[in-house]
Enzyme design. Structure first.
Site, PDB file in Angstrom:
ATOM      1  N   LYS A  13      21.180  22.296 -88.236  1.00  0.00           N
ATOM      2  CA  LYS A  13      21.697  21.107 -89.733  1.00  0.00           C
ATOM      3  C   LYS A  13      20.746  20.116 -89.985  1.00  0.00           C
ATOM      4  O   LYS A  13      19.985  19.602 -91.196  1.00  0.00           O
ATOM      5  CB  LYS A  13      22.839  20.296 -89.682  1.00  0.00           C
ATOM      6  CG  LYS A  13      23.937  21.178 -89.384  1.00  0.00           C
ATOM      7  CD  LYS A  13      25.072  20.394 -89.021  1.00  0.00           C
ATOM      8  CE  LYS A  13      25.671  20.176 -87.684  1.00  0.00           C
ATOM      9  NZ  LYS A  13      25.474  20.430 -86.800  1.00  0.00           N
ATOM     10  N   ARG A  88      34.225  17.032 -90.176  1.00  0.00           N
ATOM     11  CA  ARG A  88      34.796  17.355 -89.137  1.00  0.00           C
ATOM     12  C   ARG A  88      35.402  18.338 -88.952  1.00  0.00           C
ATOM     13  O   ARG A  88      35.857  18.756 -87.743  1.00  0.00           O
ATOM     14  CB  ARG A  88      34.038  16.777 -88.094  1.00  0.00           C
ATOM     15  CG  ARG A  88      31.850  17.046 -87.498  1.00  0.00           C
ATOM     16  CD  ARG A  88      31.619  16.185 -86.889  1.00  0.00           C
ATOM     17  NE  ARG A  88      31.435  17.353 -85.299  1.00  0.00           N
ATOM     18  CZ  ARG A  88      30.151  16.731 -86.202  1.00  0.00           C
ATOM     19  NH1 ARG A  88      29.483  16.285 -86.508  1.00  0.00           N
ATOM     20  NH2 ARG A  88      29.189  17.407 -84.593  1.00  0.00           N
ATOM     21  N   ARG A 160      18.591  14.611 -75.509  1.00  0.00           N
ATOM     22  CA  ARG A 160      20.449  14.573 -75.820  1.00  0.00           C
ATOM     23  C   ARG A 160      21.416  14.389 -74.281  1.00  0.00           C
ATOM     24  O   ARG A 160      21.405  15.458 -73.420  1.00  0.00           O
ATOM     25  CB  ARG A 160      20.685  14.384 -77.225  1.00  0.00           C
ATOM     26  CG  ARG A 160      20.262  13.874 -78.037  1.00  0.00           C
ATOM     27  CD  ARG A 160      21.298  14.413 -79.774  1.00  0.00           C
ATOM     28  NE  ARG A 160      22.552  14.885 -79.558  1.00  0.00           N
ATOM     29  CZ  ARG A 160      22.741  14.975 -80.684  1.00  0.00           C
ATOM     30  NH1 ARG A 160      21.557  15.707 -81.937  1.00  0.00           N
ATOM     31  NH2 ARG A 160      24.202  16.027 -80.829  1.00  0.00           N
ATOM     32  N   ARG A 171      31.266  21.207 -77.171  1.00  0.00           N
ATOM     33  CA  ARG A 171      30.870  20.991 -78.632  1.00  0.00           C
ATOM     34  C   ARG A 171      31.311  22.202 -79.354  1.00  0.00           C
ATOM     35  O   ARG A 171      31.905  21.803 -80.518  1.00  0.00           O
ATOM     36  CB  ARG A 171      29.616  20.719 -78.701  1.00  0.00           C
ATOM     37  CG  ARG A 171      29.414  19.353 -77.779  1.00  0.00           C
ATOM     38  CD  ARG A 171      27.864  18.381 -77.835  1.00  0.00           C
ATOM     39  NE  ARG A 171      27.051  18.731 -79.294  1.00  0.00           N
ATOM     40  CZ  ARG A 171      25.575  18.537 -79.053  1.00  0.00           C
ATOM     41  NH1 ARG A 171      25.221  18.623 -77.651  1.00  0.00           N
ATOM     42  NH2 ARG A 171      25.613  18.433 -80.145  1.00  0.00           N
TER      43      ARG A 171
HETATM   44  P1  AP5 Z   1      19.020  20.441 -84.298  1.00  0.00           P
HETATM   45  O1  AP5 Z   1      18.501  20.535 -85.835  1.00  0.00           O
HETATM   46  O2  AP5 Z   1      19.184  19.117 -84.163  1.00  0.00           O
HETATM   47  O3  AP5 Z   1      20.568  20.686 -85.345  1.00  0.00           O
HETATM   48  P2  AP5 Z   1      21.653  20.452 -85.936  1.00  0.00           P
HETATM   49  O4  AP5 Z   1      23.418  21.153 -85.963  1.00  0.00           O
HETATM   50  O5  AP5 Z   1      21.845  18.988 -86.489  1.00  0.00           O
HETATM   51  O6  AP5 Z   1      22.963  20.479 -84.161  1.00  0.00           O
HETATM   52  P3  AP5 Z   1      23.089  19.015 -83.562  1.00  0.00           P
HETATM   53  O7  AP5 Z   1      23.461  19.068 -82.035  1.00  0.00           O
HETATM   54  O8  AP5 Z   1      22.755  17.556 -83.972  1.00  0.00           O
HETATM   55  O9  AP5 Z   1      24.641  19.061 -83.445  1.00  0.00           O
HETATM   56  P4  AP5 Z   1      26.093  18.509 -83.484  1.00  0.00           P
HETATM   57  O10 AP5 Z   1      27.047  18.890 -84.521  1.00  0.00           O
HETATM   58  O11 AP5 Z   1      26.858  18.815 -82.678  1.00  0.00           O
HETATM   59  O12 AP5 Z   1      26.559  16.978 -83.086  1.00  0.00           O
HETATM   60  P5  AP5 Z   1      25.592  15.589 -84.214  1.00  0.00           P
HETATM   61  O13 AP5 Z   1      24.741  14.472 -84.035  1.00  0.00           O
HETATM   62  O14 AP5 Z   1      26.514  15.424 -85.594  1.00  0.00           O
HETATM   63  O15 AP5 Z   1      18.206  21.711 -84.529  1.00  0.00           O
HETATM   64  C1  AP5 Z   1      18.685  21.598 -82.686  1.00  0.00           C
HETATM   65  C2  AP5 Z   1      17.192  22.863 -82.372  1.00  0.00           C
HETATM   66  O16 AP5 Z   1      17.286  23.733 -82.782  1.00  0.00           O
HETATM   67  C3  AP5 Z   1      16.369  22.161 -82.106  1.00  0.00           C
HETATM   68  O17 AP5 Z   1      15.806  22.313 -81.413  1.00  0.00           O
HETATM   69  C4  AP5 Z   1      15.384  22.728 -83.247  1.00  0.00           C
HETATM   70  O18 AP5 Z   1      13.932  22.446 -83.346  1.00  0.00           O
HETATM   71  C5  AP5 Z   1      16.205  23.595 -83.065  1.00  0.00           C
HETATM   72  N1  AP5 Z   1      15.861  25.239 -83.990  1.00  0.00           N
HETATM   73  C6  AP5 Z   1      16.520  23.960 -85.904  1.00  0.00           C
HETATM   74  N2  AP5 Z   1      16.441  25.595 -86.360  1.00  0.00           N
HETATM   75  C7  AP5 Z   1      15.779  26.250 -85.997  1.00  0.00           C
HETATM   76  C8  AP5 Z   1      15.924  27.591 -85.986  1.00  0.00           C
HETATM   77  N3  AP5 Z   1      16.080  28.539 -87.834  1.00  0.00           N
HETATM   78  N4  AP5 Z   1      14.960  28.835 -85.305  1.00  0.00           N
HETATM   79  C9  AP5 Z   1      14.527  28.120 -84.185  1.00  0.00           C
HETATM   80  N5  AP5 Z   1      15.013  26.939 -83.257  1.00  0.00           N
HETATM   81  C10 AP5 Z   1      15.191  25.862 -84.576  1.00  0.00           C
HETATM   82  O19 AP5 Z   1      27.252  15.105 -83.298  1.00  0.00           O
HETATM   83  C11 AP5 Z   1      27.008  14.887 -81.897  1.00  0.00           C
HETATM   84  C12 AP5 Z   1      28.569  13.773 -81.463  1.00  0.00           C
HETATM   85  O20 AP5 Z   1      28.648  12.843 -82.690  1.00  0.00           O
HETATM   86  C13 AP5 Z   1      29.372  14.734 -81.645  1.00  0.00           C
HETATM   87  O21 AP5 Z   1      29.463  15.925 -80.984  1.00  0.00           O
HETATM   88  C14 AP5 Z   1      30.929  14.056 -82.244  1.00  0.00           C
HETATM   89  O22 AP5 Z   1      30.771  13.294 -80.544  1.00  0.00           O
HETATM   90  C15 AP5 Z   1      30.022  12.835 -83.158  1.00  0.00           C
HETATM   91  N6  AP5 Z   1      30.447  12.509 -84.731  1.00  0.00           N
HETATM   92  C16 AP5 Z   1      29.442  13.056 -85.012  1.00  0.00           C
HETATM   93  N7  AP5 Z   1      29.997  12.911 -86.187  1.00  0.00           N
HETATM   94  C17 AP5 Z   1      31.338  13.387 -86.007  1.00  0.00           C
HETATM   95  C18 AP5 Z   1      32.164  12.985 -86.684  1.00  0.00           C
HETATM   96  N8  AP5 Z   1      32.251  13.699 -88.253  1.00  0.00           N
HETATM   97  N9  AP5 Z   1      33.579  12.956 -86.723  1.00  0.00           N
HETATM   98  C19 AP5 Z   1      33.432  12.824 -85.056  1.00  0.00           C
HETATM   99  N10 AP5 Z   1      32.532  13.205 -84.022  1.00  0.00           N
HETATM  100  C20 AP5 Z   1      31.344  12.816 -84.810  1.00  0.00           C
HETATM  101 MG    MG Z   2      21.431  17.188 -85.608  1.00  0.00          MG
END
Ligand code: AP5
Ligand code: MG
Length: 213
Positions: A13, A88, A160, A171
């Site tokens: 994402k 979410r 992270r 998660r």
């Molecule tokens: P990356 O692009 O970083 O993936 P991502 O989908 O953004 O993953 P996140 O871990 O950020 O998602 P998340 O939803 O768990 O975390 P968030 O920060 O939103 O890519 C991942 C890896 O894959 C990288 O190394 C990249 O290079 C690689 N990659 C990407 N595309 C690829 C491809 N096509 N092929 C190969 N490799 C690839 O949330 C974190 C925390 O915040 C949550 O757990 C929660 O505690 C809190 N939080 C956030 N939003 C909310 C909400 N709305 N409500 C409540 N709590 C929330």
């Molecule tokens: Mg992310």
């Protein structure tokens, strides 16, 4: 253009949202990034959120609603935005729909990225972020693992805390329990783009851009 991007942890994402933000000239709003910034600044929100994030649990809906409502009041989002990480939960869907109603927003695209869980666990173990420029990388795809390909800084990669395997598994289970019903809700919407997130990054972007145009 207004876009909501969905998918499990590690699906890509943030990677795609950053690229689309540059290509489409719209701000990228990532709730995860906003929360991590609050944690590092030790704001009252950050202090409440830290333990929840570190353990892979969700921050309460009312706190998240306040953050998003404030972000979407910013004039920079008037021409569009890409929202990554919100909504979410089903109560967050209601919060967003109320905000959209009050801003007279009716048109938006929904992008859903799909990748199998085991690949996600593997990907997140190899993810690093450049602490100098925020670039997200996968260690597998780097020739020089000490140098950021985006800004050239040396030894600035950080992992992270919530990318530890046990936390990633939690998660993923939170995603399947609370966020999949949100995705099912949006699948009913007619501007949904579903993409295989196993494809290389550039191909995922190309497919999204083709659909959007
Ligand atoms: P990356 O692009 O970083 O993936 P991502 O989908 O953004 O993953 P996140 O871990 O950020 O998602 P998340 O939803 O768990 O975390 P968030 O920060 O939103 O890519 C991942 C890896 O894959 C990288 O190394 C990249 O290079 C690689 N990659 C990407 N595309 C690829 C491809 N096509 N092929 C190969 N490799 C690839 O949330 C974190 C925390 O915040 C949550 O757990 C929660 O505690 C809190 N939080 C956030 N939003 C909310 C909400 N709305 N409500 C409540 N709590 C929330
Ligand atoms: Mg992310």
């Amino acid at each position: 253009m207004r876009i909501l991007i969905f998918g499990a942890p590690g699906v890509g994402k943030g990677t795609q949202a950053k690229i689309l933000s540059t290509k489409l000239h719209i701000p990228h709003i990532s709730t995860g990034d906003l929360l991590r910034r609050a944690v590092s600044k030790k704001t009252p929100l950050g202090l409440k959120a830290k333990e929840l994030i570190d353990n892979g649990n969700l921050v309460p809906d009312d706190l998240m609603g306040g953050i998003i409502s404030e972000e979407l009041q910013d004039p920079k989002t008037r021409e569009g935005f890409i929202l990554d990480g919100f909504p979410r939960t089903l109560p967050q869907v209601k919060i967003l729909e109320d905000i959209f109603k009050s801003h007279n927003i009716e048109d938006y695209y929904v992008i859903i990225l799909e990748v199998e869980d085991d690949v996600l666990v593997q990907r997140l173990s190899l993810r690093r972020m450049c602490s100098a420029c925020g670039n997200i990388i996968n260690l597998n795809y780097l020739k020089d693992s000490s140098k950021c390909p985006s800004c050239g800084s040396k030894n600035t990669f950080v992992k992270r805390k919530d990318d530890d395997e046990t936390v990633v598994r939690n998660r993923l289970s939170v995603f399947h329990g609370l966020t999949e019903p949100v995705i099912s809700h949006y699948r009913e919407y007619n501007r949904v783009i579903t993409i295989d997130g196993m494809l290389p990054v550039e191909e995922v972007t190309e497919k999204i851009m083709n659909h959007l145009s």
